[in-house]
Scaffold this motif. Structure first.
Motif, PDB file in Angstrom:
ATOM      1  N   LYS A 189       0.847  -1.198   0.000  1.00 28.17           N
ATOM      2  CA  LYS A 189       0.000   0.000   0.000  1.00 28.17           C
ATOM      3  C   LYS A 189       0.875   1.237   0.000  1.00 28.17           C
ATOM      4  O   LYS A 189       2.052   1.197   0.375  1.00 28.17           O
ATOM      5  CB  LYS A 189      -0.976   0.021   1.169  1.00 28.17           C
ATOM      6  N   GLU A 192       0.653   5.472   1.051  1.00 25.12           N
ATOM      7  CA  GLU A 192      -0.087   6.509   1.771  1.00 25.12           C
ATOM      8  C   GLU A 192       0.544   7.867   1.498  1.00 25.12           C
ATOM      9  O   GLU A 192       1.764   7.979   1.362  1.00 25.12           O
ATOM     10  CB  GLU A 192      -0.048   6.267   3.276  1.00 25.12           C
ATOM     11  N   GLU A 213       0.246  11.580   3.348  1.00 28.45           N
ATOM     12  CA  GLU A 213      -0.272  12.295   4.528  1.00 28.45           C
ATOM     13  C   GLU A 213      -1.266  11.435   5.301  1.00 28.45           C
ATOM     14  O   GLU A 213      -2.367  11.875   5.653  1.00 28.45           O
ATOM     15  CB  GLU A 213      -0.889  13.630   4.112  1.00 28.45           C
ATOM     16  N   GLU A 214      -0.881  10.179   5.544  1.00 30.24           N
ATOM     17  CA  GLU A 214      -1.650   9.196   6.305  1.00 30.24           C
ATOM     18  C   GLU A 214      -2.987   8.810   5.648  1.00 30.24           C
ATOM     19  O   GLU A 214      -3.842   8.210   6.278  1.00 30.24           O
ATOM     20  CB  GLU A 214      -1.874   9.681   7.739  1.00 30.24           C
ATOM     21  N   ARG A 215      -3.138   9.115   4.364  1.00 30.55           N
ATOM     22  CA  ARG A 215      -4.322   8.735   3.577  1.00 30.55           C
ATOM     23  C   ARG A 215      -3.880   7.679   2.570  1.00 30.55           C
ATOM     24  O   ARG A 215      -2.941   7.887   1.818  1.00 30.55           O
ATOM     25  CB  ARG A 215      -4.867   9.974   2.864  1.00 30.55           C
ATOM     26  N   VAL A 216      -4.541   6.516   2.576  1.00 33.02           N
ATOM     27  CA  VAL A 216      -4.197   5.443   1.636  1.00 33.02           C
ATOM     28  C   VAL A 216      -4.663   5.855   0.246  1.00 33.02           C
ATOM     29  O   VAL A 216      -5.838   6.134   0.034  1.00 33.02           O
ATOM     30  CB  VAL A 216      -4.840   4.097   2.051  1.00 33.02           C
ATOM     31  N   THR A 217      -3.716   5.904  -0.704  1.00 37.14           N
ATOM     32  CA  THR A 217      -4.067   6.244  -2.083  1.00 37.14           C
ATOM     33  C   THR A 217      -4.139   5.000  -2.964  1.00 37.14           C
ATOM     34  O   THR A 217      -4.751   5.038  -4.028  1.00 37.14           O
ATOM     35  CB  THR A 217      -3.058   7.227  -2.703  1.00 37.14           C
ATOM     36  N   GLU A 276      -3.811   0.382  -2.646  1.00 39.75           N
ATOM     37  CA  GLU A 276      -3.530  -0.807  -1.844  1.00 39.75           C
ATOM     38  C   GLU A 276      -3.901  -2.035  -2.661  1.00 39.75           C
ATOM     39  O   GLU A 276      -4.917  -2.041  -3.356  1.00 39.75           O
ATOM     40  CB  GLU A 276      -4.353  -0.750  -0.563  1.00 39.75           C
ATOM     41  N   GLU A 319       0.573   8.756  -5.643  1.00 42.59           N
ATOM     42  CA  GLU A 319       0.225  10.106  -6.088  1.00 42.59           C
ATOM     43  C   GLU A 319       1.480  10.745  -6.659  1.00 42.59           C
ATOM     44  O   GLU A 319       2.457  10.959  -5.925  1.00 42.59           O
ATOM     45  CB  GLU A 319      -0.320  10.909  -4.915  1.00 42.59           C
TER      46      GLU A 319
END
Length: 149
Positions: free
Chosen positions: A12, A14, A16-20, A22, A124
């Motif tokens: 996976k 991430e 900024e602690e957001r999963v983009t 996985e 990203e």
């Protein structure tokens, strides 16, 4: 283009602690566009990776592709694959494609894999990403579009 391919049980990314992105079993593909790379090279490299037989068959031999196992791909842009370490201790990245071209080729590479029927998740482009993975094997392979089989 360059790619570092890792056979994974899961991976996976991430931002900024957001999963983009996985995936479960499949390939983590770190990809870098180089100056002068074209859409055709992105497409050819993606097609070569999709056919790469690095998953075990029933006999335990690496004889199956990511498509054969129903696996997915997590594609992450990584300009540092263009590192030139030949001069001193600080790598240079001047051979990497400019950001606009790099992003275009990254998207083309991912879309080519999708067009081949693979499930594709992405990082990203240009972001500071945290990538985690469980390397299966481990199996890690380096490929370059300049290498012709």
């Amino acid at each position: 283009m360059r790619a570092l391919i890792q056979r994974v049980s899961r991976a996976k990314v991430e931002v900024e602690e957001r999963v983009t992105g996985e995936i479960g079993p499949g390939l983590l593909i770190l990809v870098c566009a180089l100056q002068g790379d074209t859409e055709a090279e992105a497409e050819k490299l993606a097609a070569r990776i999709a056919k790469l037989r690095i998953f075990k068959d029933e006999a335990g031999k690496m004889n199956r592709s990511v498509s054969d196992i129903g696996g997915a791909c997590l594609v992450v842009s990584q300009f540092t694959l263009a590192a030139d370490t030949s001069r001193g201790n600080r790598p240079g990245f001047s051979s990497a494609a400019p950001p606009e071209a790099g992003n275009r080729l990254y998207v083309q590479f991912s879309n080519t894999l999708r067009g081949l029927g693979l499930a594709v998740a992405n990082g990203e482009f240009g972001a500071d990403m945290a990538v985690s993975l469980v390397n299966d094997g481990p199996v890690t392979i380096w490929m370059d579009s300049a290498d012709r089989a």
